[in-house]
Design a protein around this motif. Sequence first.
Motif, PDB file in Angstrom:
ATOM      1  N   VAL A   1      -0.995 -18.373  -1.699  1.00  0.00           N
ATOM      2  CA  VAL A   1      -1.830 -18.340  -0.491  1.00  0.00           C
ATOM      3  C   VAL A   1      -1.083 -17.671   0.655  1.00  0.00           C
ATOM      4  O   VAL A   1      -1.650 -16.864   1.397  1.00  0.00           O
ATOM      5  N   SER A   2       0.196 -17.942   0.818  1.00  0.00           N
ATOM      6  CA  SER A   2       0.954 -17.330   1.906  1.00  0.00           C
ATOM      7  C   SER A   2       1.126 -15.828   1.707  1.00  0.00           C
ATOM      8  O   SER A   2       1.055 -15.053   2.658  1.00  0.00           O
ATOM      9  N   VAL A   3       1.323 -15.390   0.475  1.00  0.00           N
ATOM     10  CA  VAL A   3       1.427 -13.958   0.190  1.00  0.00           C
ATOM     11  C   VAL A   3       0.081 -13.281   0.421  1.00  0.00           C
ATOM     12  O   VAL A   3       0.008 -12.203   1.020  1.00  0.00           O
ATOM     13  N   ALA A   4      -0.984 -13.895  -0.016  1.00  0.00           N
ATOM     14  CA  ALA A   4      -2.316 -13.322   0.173  1.00  0.00           C
ATOM     15  C   ALA A   4      -2.670 -13.232   1.646  1.00  0.00           C
ATOM     16  O   ALA A   4      -3.292 -12.265   2.087  1.00  0.00           O
ATOM     17  N   ALA A   5      -2.286 -14.198   2.433  1.00  0.00           N
ATOM     18  CA  ALA A   5      -2.579 -14.166   3.869  1.00  0.00           C
ATOM     19  C   ALA A   5      -1.808 -13.052   4.558  1.00  0.00           C
ATOM     20  O   ALA A   5      -2.292 -12.445   5.510  1.00  0.00           O
ATOM     21  N   GLY A   6      -0.622 -12.747   4.085  1.00  0.00           N
ATOM     22  CA  GLY A   6       0.183 -11.685   4.675  1.00  0.00           C
ATOM     23  C   GLY A   6      -0.285 -10.299   4.293  1.00  0.00           C
ATOM     24  O   GLY A   6       0.092  -9.312   4.919  1.00  0.00           O
ATOM     25  N   CYS A   7      -1.111 -10.181   3.278  1.00  0.00           N
ATOM     26  CA  CYS A   7      -1.567  -8.874   2.813  1.00  0.00           C
ATOM     27  C   CYS A   7      -2.891  -8.449   3.438  1.00  0.00           C
ATOM     28  O   CYS A   7      -3.504  -7.489   2.987  1.00  0.00           O
ATOM     29  N   THR A   8      -3.352  -9.132   4.438  1.00  0.00           N
ATOM     30  CA  THR A   8      -4.645  -8.802   5.020  1.00  0.00           C
ATOM     31  C   THR A   8      -4.537  -7.878   6.229  1.00  0.00           C
ATOM     32  O   THR A   8      -5.551  -7.409   6.728  1.00  0.00           O
ATOM     33  N   ARG A   9      -3.347  -7.616   6.705  1.00  0.00           N
ATOM     34  CA  ARG A   9      -3.158  -6.759   7.865  1.00  0.00           C
ATOM     35  C   ARG A   9      -3.058  -5.300   7.433  1.00  0.00           C
ATOM     36  O   ARG A   9      -2.401  -4.977   6.451  1.00  0.00           O
ATOM     37  N   PRO A  10      -3.699  -4.377   8.165  1.00  0.00           N
ATOM     38  CA  PRO A  10      -3.585  -2.960   7.820  1.00  0.00           C
ATOM     39  C   PRO A  10      -2.128  -2.497   7.930  1.00  0.00           C
ATOM     40  O   PRO A  10      -1.418  -2.920   8.833  1.00  0.00           O
ATOM     41  N   PRO A  11      -1.687  -1.624   7.039  1.00  0.00           N
ATOM     42  CA  PRO A  11      -0.279  -1.204   7.029  1.00  0.00           C
ATOM     43  C   PRO A  11       0.032  -0.097   8.037  1.00  0.00           C
ATOM     44  O   PRO A  11       0.687   0.888   7.700  1.00  0.00           O
ATOM     45  N   TYR A  12      -0.436  -0.220   9.256  1.00  0.00           N
ATOM     46  CA  TYR A  12      -0.214   0.785  10.290  1.00  0.00           C
ATOM     47  C   TYR A  12       0.331   0.126  11.551  1.00  0.00           C
ATOM     48  O   TYR A  12       0.057  -1.038  11.813  1.00  0.00           O
ATOM     49  N   ALA A  13       1.077   0.902  12.318  1.00  0.00           N
ATOM     50  CA  ALA A  13       1.609   0.397  13.585  1.00  0.00           C
ATOM     51  C   ALA A  13       1.676   1.548  14.576  1.00  0.00           C
ATOM     52  O   ALA A  13       1.802   2.716  14.199  1.00  0.00           O
ATOM     53  N   ALA A  14       1.570   1.211  15.840  1.00  0.00           N
ATOM     54  CA  ALA A  14       1.707   2.180  16.925  1.00  0.00           C
ATOM     55  C   ALA A  14       2.316   1.453  18.113  1.00  0.00           C
ATOM     56  O   ALA A  14       2.023   0.273  18.333  1.00  0.00           O
ATOM     57  N   PRO A  15       3.162   2.139  18.856  1.00  0.00           N
ATOM     58  CA  PRO A  15       3.769   1.489  20.017  1.00  0.00           C
ATOM     59  C   PRO A  15       2.719   1.076  21.046  1.00  0.00           C
ATOM     60  O   PRO A  15       1.825   1.855  21.377  1.00  0.00           O
ATOM     61  N   GLY A  16       2.821  -0.138  21.506  1.00  0.00           N
ATOM     62  CA  GLY A  16       1.933  -0.618  22.554  1.00  0.00           C
ATOM     63  C   GLY A  16       0.566  -1.096  22.091  1.00  0.00           C
ATOM     64  O   GLY A  16      -0.274  -1.434  22.912  1.00  0.00           O
ATOM     65  N   LYS A  17       0.321  -1.116  20.799  1.00  0.00           N
ATOM     66  CA  LYS A  17      -0.987  -1.564  20.305  1.00  0.00           C
ATOM     67  C   LYS A  17      -0.829  -2.924  19.634  1.00  0.00           C
ATOM     68  O   LYS A  17       0.056  -3.137  18.822  1.00  0.00           O
ATOM     69  N   ASP A  18      -1.711  -3.837  19.982  1.00  0.00           N
ATOM     70  CA  ASP A  18      -1.658  -5.163  19.379  1.00  0.00           C
ATOM     71  C   ASP A  18      -2.491  -5.193  18.096  1.00  0.00           C
ATOM     72  O   ASP A  18      -3.139  -4.217  17.735  1.00  0.00           O
ATOM     73  N   LEU A  19      -2.464  -6.318  17.416  1.00  0.00           N
ATOM     74  CA  LEU A  19      -3.135  -6.443  16.127  1.00  0.00           C
ATOM     75  C   LEU A  19      -4.638  -6.222  16.239  1.00  0.00           C
ATOM     76  O   LEU A  19      -5.250  -5.617  15.357  1.00  0.00           O
ATOM     77  N   THR A  20      -5.237  -6.657  17.324  1.00  0.00           N
ATOM     78  CA  THR A  20      -6.681  -6.468  17.502  1.00  0.00           C
ATOM     79  C   THR A  20      -7.034  -4.989  17.564  1.00  0.00           C
ATOM     80  O   THR A  20      -7.990  -4.543  16.927  1.00  0.00           O
ATOM     81  N   ALA A  21      -6.263  -4.209  18.309  1.00  0.00           N
ATOM     82  CA  ALA A  21      -6.511  -2.771  18.416  1.00  0.00           C
ATOM     83  C   ALA A  21      -6.294  -2.079  17.076  1.00  0.00           C
ATOM     84  O   ALA A  21      -7.071  -1.190  16.692  1.00  0.00           O
ATOM     85  N   VAL A  22      -5.263  -2.484  16.348  1.00  0.00           N
ATOM     86  CA  VAL A  22      -4.993  -1.899  15.034  1.00  0.00           C
ATOM     87  C   VAL A  22      -6.156  -2.190  14.088  1.00  0.00           C
ATOM     88  O   VAL A  22      -6.635  -1.294  13.392  1.00  0.00           O
ATOM     89  N   ASN A  23      -6.627  -3.421  14.075  1.00  0.00           N
ATOM     90  CA  ASN A  23      -7.747  -3.790  13.203  1.00  0.00           C
ATOM     91  C   ASN A  23      -9.015  -3.021  13.552  1.00  0.00           C
ATOM     92  O   ASN A  23      -9.741  -2.571  12.666  1.00  0.00           O
ATOM     93  N   GLU A  24      -9.299  -2.861  14.845  1.00  0.00           N
ATOM     94  CA  GLU A  24     -10.504  -2.132  15.257  1.00  0.00           C
ATOM     95  C   GLU A  24     -10.422  -0.659  14.858  1.00  0.00           C
ATOM     96  O   GLU A  24     -11.386  -0.091  14.333  1.00  0.00           O
ATOM     97  N   ASP A  25      -9.274  -0.029  15.103  1.00  0.00           N
ATOM     98  CA  ASP A  25      -9.114   1.378  14.725  1.00  0.00           C
ATOM     99  C   ASP A  25      -9.173   1.549  13.211  1.00  0.00           C
ATOM    100  O   ASP A  25      -9.781   2.496  12.713  1.00  0.00           O
ATOM    101  N   TYR A  26      -8.540   0.636  12.485  1.00  0.00           N
ATOM    102  CA  TYR A  26      -8.560   0.725  11.029  1.00  0.00           C
ATOM    103  C   TYR A  26      -9.992   0.568  10.498  1.00  0.00           C
ATOM    104  O   TYR A  26     -10.402   1.300   9.594  1.00  0.00           O
ATOM    105  N   THR A  27     -10.732  -0.363  11.063  1.00  0.00           N
ATOM    106  CA  THR A  27     -12.119  -0.556  10.636  1.00  0.00           C
ATOM    107  C   THR A  27     -12.941   0.700  10.893  1.00  0.00           C
ATOM    108  O   THR A  27     -13.728   1.127  10.037  1.00  0.00           O
ATOM    109  N   ASP A  28     -12.767   1.309  12.051  1.00  0.00           N
ATOM    110  CA  ASP A  28     -13.480   2.559  12.359  1.00  0.00           C
ATOM    111  C   ASP A  28     -13.124   3.663  11.365  1.00  0.00           C
ATOM    112  O   ASP A  28     -14.006   4.337  10.830  1.00  0.00           O
ATOM    113  N   CYS A  29     -11.834   3.857  11.144  1.00  0.00           N
ATOM    114  CA  CYS A  29     -11.386   4.919  10.240  1.00  0.00           C
ATOM    115  C   CYS A  29     -11.843   4.667   8.806  1.00  0.00           C
ATOM    116  O   CYS A  29     -12.298   5.581   8.119  1.00  0.00           O
TER     117      CYS A  29
END
Length: 81
Positions: A12-40
């Motif tokens: 369960v802990s490994v599965a929970a950690g695999c739900t985040r998109p594998p992208y990062a950008a300086p100054g962007k929080d997880l919400t912004a990353v998720n929204e951009d990833y969903t759009d793309c």
Amino acid sequence: MRRILPLLVLLVSVAAGCTRPPYAAPGKDLTAVNEDYTDCFTEASLTVNTPPFPAAPLRQRDKETDACMVERGYTWQWLVF
């Protein structure tokens, strides 16, 4: 039962950690990353599922999603926690 419980907790802990998109950008929080990833991802999925269909739709969708995220200033990361 004692052997199953730690294995289940680990799974369960490994599965929970695999739900985040594998992208990062300086100054962007997880919400912004998720929204951009969903759009793309949505744009790429629509493109791949519109005729003419590519020979390898999953690979093409991943390429287009990655290109969109890079265009928005993200970099791909191997490990994201």
